[in-house]
Design an enzyme around this catalytic site. Sequence first.
Site, PDB file in Angstrom:
ATOM      1  N   LYS A 225       0.823  -1.219   0.000  1.00  0.00           N
ATOM      2  CA  LYS A 225       0.000   0.000   0.000  1.00  0.00           C
ATOM      3  C   LYS A 225       0.858   1.271   0.000  1.00  0.00           C
ATOM      4  O   LYS A 225       0.633   2.187  -0.800  1.00  0.00           O
ATOM      5  CB  LYS A 225      -0.935  -0.006   1.214  1.00  0.00           C
ATOM      6  CG  LYS A 225      -1.764   1.246   1.368  1.00  0.00           C
ATOM      7  CD  LYS A 225      -2.740   1.438   0.224  1.00  0.00           C
ATOM      8  CE  LYS A 225      -3.255   2.860   0.149  1.00  0.00           C
ATOM      9  NZ  LYS A 225      -4.203   3.066  -0.930  1.00  0.00           N
ATOM     10  N   CYS A 279      -3.784  10.789   0.857  1.00  0.00           N
ATOM     11  CA  CYS A 279      -2.842   9.658   0.758  1.00  0.00           C
ATOM     12  C   CYS A 279      -1.515   9.967   0.070  1.00  0.00           C
ATOM     13  O   CYS A 279      -0.446   9.686   0.624  1.00  0.00           O
ATOM     14  CB  CYS A 279      -3.527   8.517   0.027  1.00  0.00           C
ATOM     15  SG  CYS A 279      -5.006   7.959   0.884  1.00  0.00           S
TER      16      CYS A 279
HETATM   17  N1  NAD Z   1      -9.384   9.039   1.562  1.00  0.00           N
HETATM   18  C1  NAD Z   1      -8.929   8.148   0.718  1.00  0.00           C
HETATM   19  O1  NAD Z   1      -9.156   8.258  -0.467  1.00  0.00           O
HETATM   20  C2  NAD Z   1      -8.133   6.949   1.220  1.00  0.00           C
HETATM   21  C3  NAD Z   1      -7.805   5.941   0.313  1.00  0.00           C
HETATM   22  C4  NAD Z   1      -7.110   4.822   0.732  1.00  0.00           C
HETATM   23  C5  NAD Z   1      -6.693   4.755   2.059  1.00  0.00           C
HETATM   24  N2  NAD Z   1      -6.982   5.755   2.934  1.00  0.00           N
HETATM   25  C6  NAD Z   1      -6.524   5.600   4.302  1.00  0.00           C
HETATM   26  O2  NAD Z   1      -7.623   5.261   5.112  1.00  0.00           O
HETATM   27  C7  NAD Z   1      -7.489   5.838   6.411  1.00  0.00           C
HETATM   28  C8  NAD Z   1      -8.699   6.682   6.718  1.00  0.00           C
HETATM   29  O3  NAD Z   1      -8.773   7.711   5.761  1.00  0.00           O
HETATM   30  P1  NAD Z   1     -10.113   8.524   5.490  1.00  0.00           P
HETATM   31  O4  NAD Z   1      -9.877   9.255   4.229  1.00  0.00           O
HETATM   32  O5  NAD Z   1     -11.299   7.651   5.601  1.00  0.00           O
HETATM   33  O6  NAD Z   1     -10.084   9.522   6.736  1.00  0.00           O
HETATM   34  P2  NAD Z   1     -11.251  10.523   7.174  1.00  0.00           P
HETATM   35  O7  NAD Z   1     -10.600  11.629   7.882  1.00  0.00           O
HETATM   36  O8  NAD Z   1     -12.163  10.797   6.022  1.00  0.00           O
HETATM   37  O9  NAD Z   1     -12.111   9.665   8.205  1.00  0.00           O
HETATM   38  C9  NAD Z   1     -11.589   9.176   9.382  1.00  0.00           C
HETATM   39  C10 NAD Z   1     -12.680   9.187  10.429  1.00  0.00           C
HETATM   40  O10 NAD Z   1     -12.147   8.572  11.608  1.00  0.00           O
HETATM   41  C11 NAD Z   1     -12.697   9.236  12.731  1.00  0.00           C
HETATM   42  N3  NAD Z   1     -11.862   8.954  13.892  1.00  0.00           N
HETATM   43  C12 NAD Z   1     -10.627   9.412  14.185  1.00  0.00           C
HETATM   44  N4  NAD Z   1     -10.184   8.861  15.316  1.00  0.00           N
HETATM   45  C13 NAD Z   1     -11.157   8.031  15.757  1.00  0.00           C
HETATM   46  C14 NAD Z   1     -11.287   7.185  16.881  1.00  0.00           C
HETATM   47  N5  NAD Z   1     -10.314   7.067  17.779  1.00  0.00           N
HETATM   48  N6  NAD Z   1     -12.440   6.505  17.027  1.00  0.00           N
HETATM   49  C15 NAD Z   1     -13.441   6.613  16.128  1.00  0.00           C
HETATM   50  N7  NAD Z   1     -13.354   7.397  15.021  1.00  0.00           N
HETATM   51  C16 NAD Z   1     -12.224   8.092  14.853  1.00  0.00           C
HETATM   52  C17 NAD Z   1     -12.726  10.699  12.305  1.00  0.00           C
HETATM   53  O11 NAD Z   1     -13.638  11.444  13.091  1.00  0.00           O
HETATM   54  C18 NAD Z   1     -13.129  10.596  10.842  1.00  0.00           C
HETATM   55  O12 NAD Z   1     -14.533  10.717  10.659  1.00  0.00           O
HETATM   56  C19 NAD Z   1      -6.166   6.588   6.397  1.00  0.00           C
HETATM   57  O13 NAD Z   1      -5.149   5.751   6.839  1.00  0.00           O
HETATM   58  C20 NAD Z   1      -5.970   6.855   4.921  1.00  0.00           C
HETATM   59  O14 NAD Z   1      -4.609   7.039   4.610  1.00  0.00           O
HETATM   60  C21 NAD Z   1      -7.704   6.846   2.545  1.00  0.00           C
END
Ligand code: NAD
Length: 454
Positions: A225, A279
Amino acid sequence: MADVLAQLAEQIEARTAPLAVIGLGYVGLPVACKFAQTGFRVMGLDLDAALVEAVNDGVCPIEGIEPGLAELVTEAVGSGRLRATTDPTGLAQARVALIAVPTPVDDQTHEPRHGALRGALESLAERMQPGTLVIVESTLAPGTMEGLVLPLLERVSDLEAGKDFWLGHCPERVMPGRLLHNIASCDRVVGGMTPAVAEVMISLYRHIVQAELDPTDLLTAELVKTGENAYRDVNIAFANEMALICEAAGADVYRVRDLLNKSPGRIMLMPGAGVGGECIPKDPWLLVGGAGSDGLARLVPAARAVNDGMPGHVLDLLAGALAEAGAELGGARVAVLGYAYLENSDDTRNSPSSRLVELLDLAGAAAVVHDPYVNPYAQAGGWGEAVRGCDAAVVMVAHDAYREIPLAALKELLSTPVLVDGRHVFSGKEADRAGLIYRCVGIGRPGSGTCASR
Ligand SMILES: NC(=O)c1ccc[n+]([C@@H]2O[C@H](COP(=O)([O-])OP(=O)(O)OC[C@H]3O[C@@H](n4cnc5c(N)ncnc54)[C@H](O)[C@@H]3O)[C@@H](O)[C@H]2O)c1
C-alpha cells in the site's frame, strides 16, 4: 482456536457476524454501507457527533460527486442494518472490527502520527471479546501491525493475538469520486497474521469485492500500500520535473508527453499545480518512516520535494504574468479557482490551493477562493463573483464547472487580464483570442526558452 476461527468463517459466510467499523470517513463510511447492504449488521463508530447524526438521519456527510453513496447511506440506515454511534460500548458485540481512522504524518518531521490509530485500538481493546478478528484498513508504515497494533491490543485487552483474537491488514484503494466503484472493482491485498486468517478475511471481503483478493502477510500488505502510493508520487514528480524543464526550454510538456508516451513502456503522467489528498502526499513518508528504509530512501523524499514545490511555481508564473501586465504581486487581488485537491470533489486535505493561498499571503497578495464543492468557498454567484475585480485568476483544480468558463467573460470580469492555468484546462490559443495574458504549468512561451537564448 482453529475451531473458533472456523466458526467465525461460518458466521461471515452466513453474514451473521456482527461488524464494527471504527472511523466513518471516506474509507469507513462506504465500507460500512457496503457490508450493511449485503446483509451484515454494522455498528459504525466515530468521534464526530455531527457526522454520526447525519449518518443516522440517512444523510451522506461526504459532499462532491460521489456516485451512489448518498442513496446507499439512506438504504443502509433505512434497512436498520447500519447504525452509527459515538459510544464505543457496542464494540464488545463485534466479531469483526474494521479500523479506518486517519494515519497522518507530522508536518515537519514526516514521522507517522498514531494518535487516531491508538485511540481507535484502545477503544476496541478495552471491550474486545475473545474470538474477534481485527482488521486495519488504514494505511500503515511498514512494521506498524507487528510493532504497534499487536502489542497495544494485547496489552490493553489482556488477550493474546493468534490465540484469543486475530489480526489482519487490508488497506483500501478507494479515491474520492470513485469510492463505491473502487471498493467493488479494485483488487485488494489481504494481509493476515497467518494464512488461515487471510483466508477468513477473503471470505469477508468476497461479500463486497468483485475483483481479486490476494492473500499475503501483514508486512507485505503494508509495503504494497505505501509502495503503490509512493510509486504514484514519484511518477507525478517526474511529470512535474518534465513540465519545469519544458517551460524553461520554451516547449509544451503536454505535446512532449503525448509523443514520449508513444515509446513502448512509457506512461508519463500529467503534470500540474501540485499533489494533494489524504494519501499521496503522506504515504511515501509512511513508506520511508517504516521498517527497513532507515537512511536508504533518496528518490522518494526528492519526489516529495518536487511535488511540494509546484504551488510555489504557480506563484512564480503568476508574478511573471502580472509583471507583463504592468502589475505587481504584492497588493494584488487573486481569484484562486478550486480549493479541493481533486476535480469534482469536496476533499481539501493537503490541498495545493491551501499552500498557494499561504504563499499569496506571504507575498502580500489577497486570495479570493472559489470552489463549487467546498464550504465556505462555494459563494453565490459562482466563479464569476469570485473573479470580479480581481487582478488575476488562477485555476488550481480542473472542476468540470471551470472547463466551461467562457474566457471572454472571464477577461471582462478581471481588472487585469491575467489567467494562470495550473491544470491545462484552457489552451493558449483560446486565452490569446480572449485577450488574456496566459501562463500554464509546463508550457513555455515561444522564444522565451533557454534554447532561444543560446
Ligand atoms: N481518503 C482516501 O481516499 C483513502 C484511500 C485509501 C486509504 N486511505 C486511508 O484510510 C485511512 C482513513 O482515511 P479517510 O480518508 O477515511 O479519513 P477521514 O478523515 O475521512 O475519516 C476518518 C474518520 O475517523 C474518525 N476517527 C478518528 N479517530 C477516531 C477514533 N479514535 N475513534 C473513532 N473514530 C475516529 C474521524 O472522526 C473521521 O470521521 C487513512 O489511513 C488513509 O490514509 C484513505
